[in-house]
Write a protein that holds these residues in place. Structure first.
Motif, short mmCIF file in Angstrom:
data_model
loop_
_atom_site.label_atom_id
_atom_site.label_comp_id
_atom_site.label_asym_id
_atom_site.label_seq_id
_atom_site.Cartn_x
_atom_site.Cartn_y
_atom_site.Cartn_z
N LYS A 106 -49.37 69.54 -6.43
CA LYS A 106 -49.09 68.34 -7.23
C LYS A 106 -48.35 68.71 -8.51
N GLU A 107 -48.69 69.87 -9.08
CA GLU A 107 -48.00 70.30 -10.31
C GLU A 107 -46.52 70.57 -10.03
N TYR A 108 -46.25 71.23 -8.90
CA TYR A 108 -44.86 71.54 -8.55
C TYR A 108 -44.05 70.24 -8.40
N GLY B 204 -57.63 77.89 -13.18
CA GLY B 204 -58.61 77.20 -12.32
C GLY B 204 -58.37 75.71 -12.33
N GLY B 205 -58.49 75.14 -11.14
CA GLY B 205 -58.14 73.75 -10.95
C GLY B 205 -59.01 72.75 -11.69
N ALA B 206 -60.33 72.98 -11.70
CA ALA B 206 -61.24 71.98 -12.27
C ALA B 206 -60.93 71.77 -13.76
N HIS C 272 -51.24 87.26 -16.68
CA HIS C 272 -51.56 85.86 -16.96
C HIS C 272 -50.29 85.16 -17.47
N PHE C 273 -49.99 84.00 -16.96
CA PHE C 273 -48.82 83.26 -17.41
C PHE C 273 -49.24 82.04 -18.21
N SER C 274 -48.44 81.71 -19.21
CA SER C 274 -48.73 80.52 -20.02
C SER C 274 -48.34 79.28 -19.22
N HIS D 235 -58.49 76.99 3.62
CA HIS D 235 -59.34 75.82 3.41
C HIS D 235 -59.36 75.58 1.90
N ASP D 236 -59.11 74.37 1.46
CA ASP D 236 -59.03 74.10 0.01
C ASP D 236 -59.46 72.66 -0.24
N GLY D 237 -60.26 72.46 -1.29
CA GLY D 237 -60.73 71.11 -1.63
C GLY D 237 -59.55 70.17 -1.81
N MET D 238 -58.67 70.48 -2.77
CA MET D 238 -57.49 69.67 -2.99
C MET D 238 -56.25 70.56 -2.97
N ASN D 239 -56.06 71.34 -4.01
CA ASN D 239 -54.93 72.20 -4.36
C ASN D 239 -54.01 71.47 -5.33
N LEU D 240 -54.13 71.86 -6.57
CA LEU D 240 -53.36 71.20 -7.63
C LEU D 240 -51.97 71.77 -7.79
N VAL D 241 -51.76 73.01 -7.30
CA VAL D 241 -50.44 73.63 -7.46
C VAL D 241 -49.38 72.74 -6.78
N TRP E 176 -67.80 67.40 -6.80
CA TRP E 176 -67.83 68.68 -6.07
C TRP E 176 -66.37 69.06 -5.77
N HIS E 177 -65.85 70.09 -6.44
CA HIS E 177 -64.41 70.37 -6.37
C HIS E 177 -63.97 71.12 -5.12
N ILE E 178 -64.93 71.60 -4.33
CA ILE E 178 -64.55 72.39 -3.15
C ILE E 178 -64.93 71.61 -1.88
N GLN F 257 -44.71 85.78 -5.72
CA GLN F 257 -46.08 85.25 -5.71
C GLN F 257 -46.75 85.63 -7.02
N LYS F 258 -47.29 84.62 -7.68
CA LYS F 258 -48.06 84.88 -8.89
C LYS F 258 -49.52 84.79 -8.50
N GLY F 259 -50.25 85.85 -8.83
CA GLY F 259 -51.67 85.86 -8.43
C GLY F 259 -52.54 86.30 -9.58
C1 GDG Z 1 -60.76 74.22 -7.35
C2 GDG Z 1 -60.62 73.95 -5.84
C3 GDG Z 1 -59.22 71.92 -6.37
C4 GDG Z 1 -52.86 79.57 -11.68
N1 GDG Z 1 -52.42 80.74 -12.23
C5 GDG Z 1 -52.32 80.53 -13.57
C6 GDG Z 1 -52.71 79.20 -13.83
N2 GDG Z 1 -53.03 78.64 -12.66
C7 GDG Z 1 -53.50 77.22 -12.52
C8 GDG Z 1 -52.58 76.37 -11.67
C9 GDG Z 1 -53.54 75.26 -11.22
C10 GDG Z 1 -54.88 75.98 -11.13
O1 GDG Z 1 -54.75 77.22 -11.84
C11 GDG Z 1 -55.29 76.28 -9.70
O2 GDG Z 1 -55.74 75.07 -9.14
P1 GDG Z 1 -56.09 74.89 -7.60
O3 GDG Z 1 -56.35 73.46 -7.33
O4 GDG Z 1 -54.99 75.46 -6.77
O5 GDG Z 1 -57.33 75.85 -7.25
P2 GDG Z 1 -58.84 76.29 -7.70
O6 GDG Z 1 -58.84 77.04 -8.97
O7 GDG Z 1 -59.35 77.03 -6.53
O8 GDG Z 1 -59.66 74.94 -7.94
C12 GDG Z 1 -59.32 73.21 -5.53
C13 GDG Z 1 -59.50 72.21 -7.83
O9 GDG Z 1 -60.74 72.92 -8.02
C14 GDG Z 1 -59.59 70.90 -8.64
O10 GDG Z 1 -60.58 70.08 -8.15
O11 GDG Z 1 -57.90 71.41 -6.26
O12 GDG Z 1 -59.28 72.87 -4.17
O13 GDG Z 1 -60.69 75.17 -5.10
O14 GDG Z 1 -53.65 74.28 -12.22
O15 GDG Z 1 -51.50 75.93 -12.45
N3 GDG Z 1 -52.72 78.67 -15.09
C15 GDG Z 1 -52.32 79.48 -16.13
N4 GDG Z 1 -51.93 80.79 -15.95
C16 GDG Z 1 -51.92 81.34 -14.70
O16 GDG Z 1 -51.57 82.52 -14.56
N5 GDG Z 1 -52.29 78.96 -17.39
#
Ligand code: GDG
Length: 488
Positions: free
Chosen positions: A404-406, A45-47, A374-376, A396-402, A184-186, A330-332
């Motif tokens: 930026k991480e990539y 989760g992003g937050a 689940h992946f580390s 639709h997504d607030g930010m999307n951290l993936v 507000w993250h969304i 795709q990792k989900g």
């Molecule tokens: C909300 C907003 C906003 C994913 N799979 C695994 C894993 N992840 C990590 C990723 C990334 C995070 O989860 C996902 O972050 P996102 O930003 O894409 O999405 P949301 O969870 O929906 O977050 C979003 C965010 O809040 C921050 O404000 O950007 O818009 O919806 O960090 O790497 N991490 C691990 N194992 C997994 O299998 N350890």
């Protein structure tokens, strides 16, 4: 570039001797049992990903609901434990919710009502009075736990996300000396979308009890201000970008959230990740593949996973010359599976992967791999490292951290980001290839464009993207947020 040290200085200056308390629904560390021993995992989760480095830098107390099977075993009588477990830097205070509370507050009002209400993806929100009752009760529970911790002392409470929209109001009723800010993250939707909510007045009043309210981008701030204008008898001060409601002012600001660039970049070059790269290539039979395309999302209808697989399908239909040369992995991570819509989505994904693979596969090759375990952090970093393209297609997504991480992980300046235009990140990351996930044909063409991009162009684009993420890292985000408190 701003760092942890700069953040610490700002915290000292702005927060001073106030106690720093962060409140979120999800906890940053989950204790589990592994082979008979207590271990921990980091939740998906992003937050939480974004805020853990901030709290590690500042110290303080993080209040969240305990969700791990071994969570109760490691805390003291007050429900507290130092984290990160191997080298504690701050205190995690856990709150315990009953099954009914979790059902009504988390699965119910937070995720069946507010989540679809704020994401414009044409998924209908469901409003149940009993869910709302639990939502209020749990927000009050958070307030009680925080008040118990800080008593009549001066404190700054930093509230996170849509699960705790009423927390500031409850806190201030109990202790008016507390300063609160809410991020507000969304997305915040347009007033037309928001106005159907039967509890809209209560939600807006809860949020306007804060001294500062932050969204990722100005567009969401504008939507919020327009909503307030329409729904409440409040004064919107356009000069200060604030709302004055019943004599109290709330500043409304945009703060695009980010990642710890340096840490992710360092991790990507570590020996641990190098080991994971070989293991992952082996596990998913990727050693002979010419182009690896990756996706990483929680399984959620807002993330456009079905749309992404459809685009991959269209890509192989249109450009069969890429068969056996390209794989989409795709990792989900499963999430919110007690909600019917999420269960259905998971089934739909299974069927779709099956169909696309049946349609295009050849002996020893299938176009789509869907990995659910689940992946580390190291494994995720390894995925970032081996993927030639990162495909991110939220509806639709607030930010999307993936995204930026990539970018932070691509020290080799290679790799291409294909990113939905409906993410907050698309506003900052101008050098990505933008897509509309609702348009499978042009999406397929953008995948081709990413594959065929020349090395020099890739490098130039990645250089630009890395500069943006490095300069606008998570510490800058936190510093900007905290500094804004001085204006209160
Ligand atoms: C909300 C907003 C906003 C994913 N799979 C695994 C894993 N992840 C990590 C990723 C990334 C995070 O989860 C996902 O972050 P996102 O930003 O894409 O999405 P949301 O969870 O929906 O977050 C979003 C965010 O809040 C921050 O404000 O950007 O818009 O919806 O960090 O790497 N991490 C691990 N194992 C997994 O299998 N350890």
């Amino acid at each position: 570039m701003l760092t942890k040290r700069d953040l610490r200085k700002v915290i000292r200056k702005v927060i001073g001797n106030r106690l720093l308390v962060l409140a979120s629904n999800r906890e940053p560390y989950i204790h589990i049992y592994k082979e008979g021993k207590i271990d921990y995992i980091r939740p998906v989760g992003g937050a939480v990903t974004a805020l853990d480095p901030v709290m590690r830098a500042c110290g303080g107390i993080w209040v969240a609901s305990g969700s791990g099977p071994a969570d109760k075993k490691v805390v003291n009588k007050k429900g507290e434990v130092g984290v990160p477990p191997e080298n504690p830097k701050y205190t995690l205070k856990r709150i315990w919710l009953s099954k009914e509370e979790e059902n009504g507050y988390y699965f119910g009002f937070s995720n069946k009502a507010i989540w679809p209400l704020c994401h414009v993806t044409y998924t209908r929100p469901v409003f149940e009075e009993s869910d709302w009752r639990h939502y209020k009760k749990v927000n009050e529970k958070f307030a009680d736990a925080i008040i118990k911790k800080i008593g009549r002392k001066k404190a700054f409470v930093w509230i996170q996300d849509y699960h705790l929209a009423l927390l500031a109001k409850y806190l201030k009723e109990k202790n008016p000396n507390i300063k609160t800010a809410h991020f507000w993250h969304i997305p915040w939707p347009n007033p037309e979308a928001f106005r159907i909510c039967p509890k809209k007045k209560e939600i807006l009043e809860g949020l306007l009890a804060n001294d500062l309210l932050g969204f990722h981008i100005l567009y969401f701030c504008r939507n919020f201000l327009e909503t307030v204008n329409l729904e409440l008898e409040a004064r919107v001060d356009n000069e200060r970008t604030s709302v004055i409601y019943r004599g109290h002012e709330t500043l409304i600001r945009g703060f695009p959230i980010s990642v710890d660039f340096e840490e992710l970049s360092k991790l990507s070059d570590s020996k641990k990740v190098a080991k994971e790269v070989s293991k992952i290539k082996e596990e998913f039979a990727l050693t002979k593949i010419e182009f690896i395309i990756m996706g990483l999302d929680r399984i959620d209808y807002t993330k456009g996973i079905l749309e992404k697989i459809k685009a991959v399908d269209r890509f192989f239909e249109k450009y069969p010359e890429y068969k056996e040369r390209v794989v989409f992995i795709q990792k989900g991570a499963l999430s919110r599976m007690h909600i019917e819509t999420y269960k259905d989505l998971n089934d739909q994904i299974n069927d779709q992967v099956e169909d696309v693979n049946w349609k295009h596969s050849t002996e020893g090759w299938a176009p789509v791999i869907f990995a659910r375990r689940h992946f580390s952090r190291e494994e995720i970093s390894a995925f970032y490292k081996i993927a030639d393209i990162c495909l991110i297609s939220p509806l639709h997504d607030g930010m999307n951290l993936v995204a930026k991480e990539y970018i932070a992980a691509r020290n080799d300046l290679s790799g291409v980001v294909v990113l939905s235009q409906f993410t907050g990140a698309a506003r900052e990351l101008k050098s990505v290839i933008q897509v509309n996930p609702y348009d499978p044909d042009s999406f397929a063409d953008k995948i081709k464009k990413a594959i065929e991009m020349g090395a020099e162009e890739k490098q130039k684009k990645m250089e630009r993207l890395r500069k943006v993420v490095l300069e606008n890292n998570i510490y800058k985000w936190a510093i900007k947020f905290i500094s804004e408190l001085q204006k209160i």
